[in-house]
Design an enzyme around this catalytic site. Structure first.
Site, PDB file in Angstrom:
ATOM      1  N   LEU A  95      36.026   3.835   7.127  1.00  9.39           N
ATOM      2  CA  LEU A  95      36.761   2.699   7.645  1.00  9.39           C
ATOM      3  C   LEU A  95      37.642   2.165   6.517  1.00  9.39           C
ATOM      4  O   LEU A  95      37.252   2.216   5.347  1.00  9.39           O
ATOM      5  CB  LEU A  95      35.819   1.582   8.112  1.00  9.39           C
ATOM      6  CG  LEU A  95      34.929   1.835   9.329  1.00  9.39           C
ATOM      7  CD1 LEU A  95      34.039   0.624   9.576  1.00  9.39           C
ATOM      8  CD2 LEU A  95      35.752   2.150  10.567  1.00  9.39           C
ATOM      9  N   ASP A  96      38.811   1.635   6.872  1.00  6.60           N
ATOM     10  CA  ASP A  96      39.672   1.016   5.865  1.00  6.60           C
ATOM     11  C   ASP A  96      38.934  -0.136   5.190  1.00  6.60           C
ATOM     12  O   ASP A  96      38.030  -0.745   5.774  1.00  6.60           O
ATOM     13  CB  ASP A  96      40.952   0.463   6.505  1.00  6.60           C
ATOM     14  CG  ASP A  96      41.844   1.554   7.062  1.00  6.60           C
ATOM     15  OD1 ASP A  96      41.668   2.734   6.691  1.00  6.60           O
ATOM     16  OD2 ASP A  96      42.720   1.218   7.884  1.00  6.60           O
ATOM     17  N   ARG A  97      39.362  -0.456   3.988  1.00  3.15           N
ATOM     18  CA  ARG A  97      38.752  -1.550   3.231  1.00  3.15           C
ATOM     19  C   ARG A  97      38.651  -2.842   4.059  1.00  3.15           C
ATOM     20  O   ARG A  97      37.621  -3.511   4.092  1.00  3.15           O
ATOM     21  CB  ARG A  97      39.565  -1.831   1.961  1.00  3.15           C
ATOM     22  CG  ARG A  97      39.035  -3.004   1.135  1.00  3.15           C
ATOM     23  CD  ARG A  97      40.046  -3.420   0.081  1.00  3.15           C
ATOM     24  NE  ARG A  97      40.217  -2.395  -0.924  1.00  3.15           N
ATOM     25  CZ  ARG A  97      39.501  -2.318  -2.050  1.00  3.15           C
ATOM     26  NH1 ARG A  97      38.569  -3.230  -2.293  1.00  3.15           N
ATOM     27  NH2 ARG A  97      39.731  -1.360  -2.927  1.00  3.15           N
ATOM     28  N   THR A 125      38.831  -3.244   7.318  1.00  2.00           N
ATOM     29  CA  THR A 125      38.247  -3.108   8.657  1.00  2.00           C
ATOM     30  C   THR A 125      36.744  -3.332   8.593  1.00  2.00           C
ATOM     31  O   THR A 125      36.063  -2.782   7.725  1.00  2.00           O
ATOM     32  CB  THR A 125      38.532  -1.712   9.238  1.00  2.00           C
ATOM     33  OG1 THR A 125      39.940  -1.497   9.276  1.00  2.00           O
ATOM     34  CG2 THR A 125      37.974  -1.582  10.638  1.00  2.00           C
ATOM     35  N   ARG A 165      46.354   0.846  13.593  1.00  2.00           N
ATOM     36  CA  ARG A 165      47.329  -0.026  12.942  1.00  2.00           C
ATOM     37  C   ARG A 165      48.752   0.487  13.148  1.00  2.00           C
ATOM     38  O   ARG A 165      49.662  -0.279  13.509  1.00  2.00           O
ATOM     39  CB  ARG A 165      47.001  -0.145  11.451  1.00  2.00           C
ATOM     40  CG  ARG A 165      45.658  -0.788  11.186  1.00  2.00           C
ATOM     41  CD  ARG A 165      45.193  -0.602   9.752  1.00  2.00           C
ATOM     42  NE  ARG A 165      46.082  -1.268   8.808  1.00  2.00           N
ATOM     43  CZ  ARG A 165      45.899  -1.245   7.495  1.00  2.00           C
ATOM     44  NH1 ARG A 165      44.860  -0.597   6.975  1.00  2.00           N
ATOM     45  NH2 ARG A 165      46.745  -1.865   6.699  1.00  2.00           N
TER      46      ARG A 165
END
Length: 225
Positions: free
Chosen positions: A56-58, A60, A157
């Site tokens: 997961l993105d930082r 998120t 996104r």
């Protein structure tokens, strides 16, 4: 970081945790705090700590799957690679879509920029498909359920920005949106379902709404009850 308090699911092969927003899942080139520093606390008697089955993105938050053994990691990797992991995200976007639901089918390609990289819509890129559904809106911001049918980096996104509804707080694809409701990215991995154990019901986990999204989601019609 108390990961035990953020444990959503546990069995001998798989763990699912509620990753907090703002925490990278692995070390970056500049160092700093990251999830891997805390995974020893989730060994639960095994000789090895669990490892990431996906990312997961930082910024998120929400459901993040870990494998506890090499065999489990291989099996989970196959599930994600084949698109068999059913992932549901909640996102807060700018504006209100004209339709109540839709499918975004835009190929995405990584582009290197002077000040970093981003994913852009490009016919020569990788096939990328996101299903979305409007769950609520206050007219200015909208609460979407997004289900990525492919697993591209920054997919939700980039796709939401491409249809004119960037995520609130997105510094890459929605610059200037942070002032609308705080400067945190409003993307949450709400639920994940994994058909992992043969002959058994799928693994399922749901992550609670993070603090930084509560008031905005309530404004768009969400209720905790």
């Amino acid at each position: 970081m108390d990961l035990l308090a953020r444990l959503l699911y546990r069995d001998p092969a798989v763990l699912i945790i509620d990753k907090p927003a703002g925490l990278a899942v692995h070390a970056g080139p500049k160092g700093g705090e990251h999830l891997m520093l805390y995974l020893d606390a989730l060994s639960f008697g095994l000789k090895r700590r669990p490892e990431l089955a996906h990312r997961l993105d930082r910024e998120t938050s929400g459901c993040l799957v870990l494998g506890r053994t090499s065999k489990a990691l291989a099996g989970l990797g196959e599930l994600f690679a084949k698109g068999l992991a059913d992932k549901t995200y909640w996102a807060v976007v700018v504006g209100k879509p004209r339709e109540d639901q839709g499918v975004i089918d835009y190929a995405l390609k990584k582009r290197e920029k002077k000040f970093g990289w981003r994913m852009e819509v490009d016919r020569t890129g990788l096939a990328s498909v996101t299903q979305w559904r409007l769950l609520g809106s206050d007219g200015r911001l909208s609460w979407l359920e997004c289900r990525p049918l492919t697993g591209r980096t920054h997919q939700i996104r980039a796709h939401c920005a491409a249809i004119g509804h960037p995520l609130v707080g997105d510094s890459i694809y929605g610059r200037g949106t942070g002032t609308l409701a705080g400067d945190r990215l409003m993307l949450h991995s709400r639920r994940i379902v994994l058909p992992f154990h043969a002959g058994k019901p799928p693994i399922a986990a749901e992550a609670p709404v993070p603090e930084h999204m509560l008031s905005v989601l309530k404004g768009c019609g969400w209720s905790e009850s």
